[in-house]
Design a protein around this motif. Structure first.
Motif, PDB file in Angstrom:
ATOM      1  N   ASP A  73       0.794  -1.297  -0.122  1.00  0.00           N
ATOM      2  CA  ASP A  73       0.055  -0.107  -0.028  1.00  0.00           C
ATOM      3  C   ASP A  73       0.824   1.381  -0.015  1.00  0.00           C
ATOM      4  OD1 ASP A  73      -2.121  -1.484  -0.124  1.00  0.00           O
ATOM      5  OD2 ASP A  73      -2.840  -1.072   1.980  1.00  0.00           O
ATOM      6  N   GLN A  84       1.071   4.204  -2.902  1.00  0.00           N
ATOM      7  CA  GLN A  84       0.794   5.558  -2.501  1.00  0.00           C
ATOM      8  C   GLN A  84       1.885   6.418  -2.650  1.00  0.00           C
ATOM      9  OE1 GLN A  84      -0.270   4.785   1.660  1.00  0.00           O
ATOM     10  NE2 GLN A  84      -2.597   4.990   1.216  1.00  0.00           N
ATOM     11  N   THR A 109      -5.738   4.984  -5.135  1.00  0.00           N
ATOM     12  CA  THR A 109      -5.632   4.791  -3.626  1.00  0.00           C
ATOM     13  C   THR A 109      -5.675   3.354  -3.511  1.00  0.00           C
ATOM     14  OG1 THR A 109      -7.982   4.940  -3.223  1.00  0.00           O
ATOM     15  CG2 THR A 109      -6.876   6.985  -3.179  1.00  0.00           C
ATOM     16  N   PRO A 110      -5.063   2.792  -2.352  1.00  0.00           N
ATOM     17  CA  PRO A 110      -5.311   1.410  -1.904  1.00  0.00           C
ATOM     18  C   PRO A 110      -6.667   0.817  -2.189  1.00  0.00           C
ATOM     19  CG  PRO A 110      -4.030   2.277  -0.444  1.00  0.00           C
ATOM     20  CD  PRO A 110      -4.391   3.338  -1.230  1.00  0.00           C
TER      21      PRO A 110
END
Length: 148
Positions: free
Chosen positions: A37, A41, A110-111
């Motif tokens: 993640d 990001q 985004t995740p």
């Protein structure tokens, strides 16, 4: 006046090369070593940050090289400057057609919303980035050679 233009152009292109080299061989390996993640990001944030600055830098470098080529057309090394400018044009075309579309998608991820193939897309961006970095290193080398 021409000497100042030559130095400014060489410094601006050299700094751009340094940033792109750093992205390829320093920042991306650091980002890729982070947990999944965080990796995504970090790439997304980098894409937003550098995506705002680099277009101006690429176009500015090209404009400076073009002005140098015209202003120095009767001086030694003009063919090198023209070739460097052509390579900078190629780098802009590569950016617009190959890298920017991937970056535009990546900077919004985004995740929670990233696609299943996000790693493959980033790997594709990295491969094109290596090629573009080689192009601008070659342009920089030609400008330095023309300068000396």
């Amino acid at each position: 006046m021409l000497s100042a233009l030559e130095v400014v152009t060489t410094v601006v292109v050299g700094l751009m090369v340094g940033v792109e080299f750093s992205v390829a061989f320093v920042m991306n390996p650091i980002f890729n070593a982070l947990p999944e993640d965080s990796t995504q990001q970090a790439h997304s944030h980098g894409g937003r940050m550098l995506g705002a600055v680099m277009p101006v830098w690429y176009i500015g470098s090209l404009v400076l090289a073009g002005i140098w080529a015209v202003a120095g057309r009767h001086h030694h090394g003009t063919n090198l400057v023209v070739t460097a400018a052509a390579l900078l044009i190629l780098s802009v075309i590569m950016s617009v057609l190959l890298l920017v579309p991937i970056n535009n998608r990546n900077k919004a991820w985004t995740p929670d919303n990233r696609p299943a193939d996000w790693k493959q897309q980033l790997n594709r961006w990295n491969r094109w980035h290596y090629a573009r970095t080689a192009v601008i290193i070659t342009a920089f080398t030609l400008l330095v050679t023309a300068l000396v």
